[in-house]
Write an enzyme that holds these catalytic residues in place. Structure first.
Site, mmCIF file in Angstrom:
data_model
loop_
_atom_site.group_PDB
_atom_site.id
_atom_site.type_symbol
_atom_site.label_atom_id
_atom_site.label_comp_id
_atom_site.label_asym_id
_atom_site.label_seq_id
_atom_site.Cartn_x
_atom_site.Cartn_y
_atom_site.Cartn_z
ATOM 1 N N LYS A 57 -6.852 3.313 8.204
ATOM 2 C CA LYS A 57 -5.841 4.292 7.892
ATOM 3 C C LYS A 57 -6.361 5.970 7.780
ATOM 4 O O LYS A 57 -5.842 6.931 8.355
ATOM 5 C CB LYS A 57 -5.183 4.249 6.267
ATOM 6 C CG LYS A 57 -4.642 2.855 6.042
ATOM 7 C CD LYS A 57 -4.251 2.431 4.549
ATOM 8 C CE LYS A 57 -3.394 1.189 4.761
ATOM 9 N NZ LYS A 57 -3.415 0.777 3.328
ATOM 10 N N SER A 117 0.910 -1.326 -0.022
ATOM 11 C CA SER A 117 0.013 0.041 0.085
ATOM 12 C C SER A 117 1.004 1.288 0.000
ATOM 13 O O SER A 117 0.467 2.477 0.069
ATOM 14 C CB SER A 117 -0.680 0.273 1.199
ATOM 15 O OG SER A 117 -0.125 -0.012 2.523
#
Length: 409
Positions: free
Chosen positions: A356, A313
């Protein structure tokens, strides 16, 4: 709670450390000390043929020369077979088709694939900071006040004090350590009350720091100004989300090279190599000299160096830092980003979006760059977070760079 709602009996057994197949199927009666397996024993304890049956910690089942308990449990959990489960001790078929089996595990990696295939997996995410504070206010604080003998004193925990304990003294997906810290505060207040000394009736952040000592966990480090070669990424951890600073610096050399530091895993190293290749391919679009990568040593570092990092990511974050270092354009400090990158520049979806985004908001960053395919995950956020976050959805690396790079006039 499930058993109570269904009007059934409840029984639980822990599978942690079970290595003997006979624990499940029972021992044959020819052996000394033979006894039925755990399944039959628990049905006897439940005093019912259709209880809610909880198999706890199935990811910690072992196996050795005495057999594989996971394979024995296949017959227990498989609806095509468990109507005629045979225990070696009883020697008769037992109908388990009416039992509601619930299994728990921390990770699915250690569960045998065939065994995992018999289950319907429901993933429970960690609590958000707001949820932890609300759980502490409603349940944990009253329980610890009661258990530590403060029913008469009844200290009041302010919302800021609970936030201080959650943010500075715990790093976990659940609330186990949070309850321990609240209990520690209550015990110290109880000592003051027992010694007839002046004891506080209101718990504030300053009092929390005084009673629990200095914070073991500091707030996430974030940038406060636009910097060249430094981009803010978002990472998913077992205890929630975190922000990740990616630094890129270049030094002149006769032969171009790439150096990676910061305890990066194989996936992040490959993401960095892919980002460099994309930057080289599209150098002219971002005012990078054609031979710049051949004349510079590009060093990429992800603090803190002692913490292992890996995951698919960080591609767009690595690319932003690399292009910034090569072109001299600063990266905006008020943007955080996540997404995997292909050599063609496509931005692929990632996991842990909820954690996140909450980590970015906790660090004071509202502008977030997400892959377009992750738009469906935005609905999982709490309403307050959905209002605060300003999310930009991107499909190509060029869109990311247009958003985060500060371009000169």
């Amino acid at each position: 709670s499930i058993a109570r709602a269904m009007g059934r009996n409840f029984v639980r057994t822990s599978m942690g450390g079970v290595r003997d197949e006979a624990e499940i199927r029972g021992h044959r009666r020819t052996y000394v000390g033979a006894m039925p397996g755990r399944i039959v024993q628990c049905l006897q304890q439940a005093d019912s043929i259709n209880p809610v049956f909880m198999l706890d910690e199935v990811d910690k089942i072992g196996s050795d020369f005495r057999g594989d308990p996971s394979s024995a449990l296949l017959e227990v959990l498989d609806p095509e077979q468990n109507h005629a489960f045979r225990d070696h001790y009883l020697g008769v078929d037992i109908d388990l088709s009416r039992v509601l089996f619930i299994t728990t595990a921390n990770v699915t990696d250690t569960i045998q694939p065939a065994f995992l295939d018999r289950m319907e997996v429901i993933r429970l995410e960690g609590y958000t900071e707001e949820e932890k504070i609300e759980i502490a206010r409603r349940h944990l604080t009253p329980r610890q006040i009661r258990e530590n003998g403060l029913a008469d004193v009844r200290p009041i925990f302010t919302a800021k004090a609970l936030h201080e304990i959650v943010d500075g003294y715990t790093r976990e997906a659940g609330v186990r350590n949070l309850e321990r810290r609240i209990g520690a505060v209550c015990r110290k207040i109880a000592v003051l009350a027992a010694e007839k000394r002046r004891h506080p009736r209101r718990v504030t952040p300053a009092l929390v720091n005084k009673l629990l000592g200095s914070r073991p966990y500091l707030a996430e480090e974030r940038l406060h100004e636009d910097r060249v070669g430094v981009a803010t990424g978002l990472a998913y951890t077992t205890v929630g989300g975190d922000i990740l600073l990616v630094e890129a610096a270049a030094s002149a050399t006769d032969k171009g090279d790439l150096r990676l530091t910061g305890s990066l895993g194989d996936v992040m190293k490959e993401s960095a190599a892919a980002a460099v290749t994309f930057a080289r391919t599209h150098a002219t679009e971002y005012a990078i000299e054609n031979d710049w990568f051949d004349r510079h040593l590009l060093h990429i570092h992800v603090p803190a160096g002692g913490v292992p990092k890996d995951g698919p990511s960080a591609g767009v974050t690595l690319l932003s830092a690399i292009v910034s270092a090569a072109s001299g354009c600063a990266v905006r400090h008020d943007f955080a980003m996540t997404g995997e990158l292909t050599l063609r520049g496509d931005v692929l979806p990632v996991g842990g979006v909820k954690e996140k985004i909450l980590a970015a908001l906790r660090a004071g960053i509202r502008n977030i760059v997400l892959p377009a395919a992750n738009k469906r995950d935005f609905d999982d956020l709490p309403p307050r977070a959905r209002k605060q976050a300003k999310v930009s959805y991107v499909q190509h690396a060029g869109e990311v760079l247009d958003l985060v790079l500060v371009k000169d006039k």
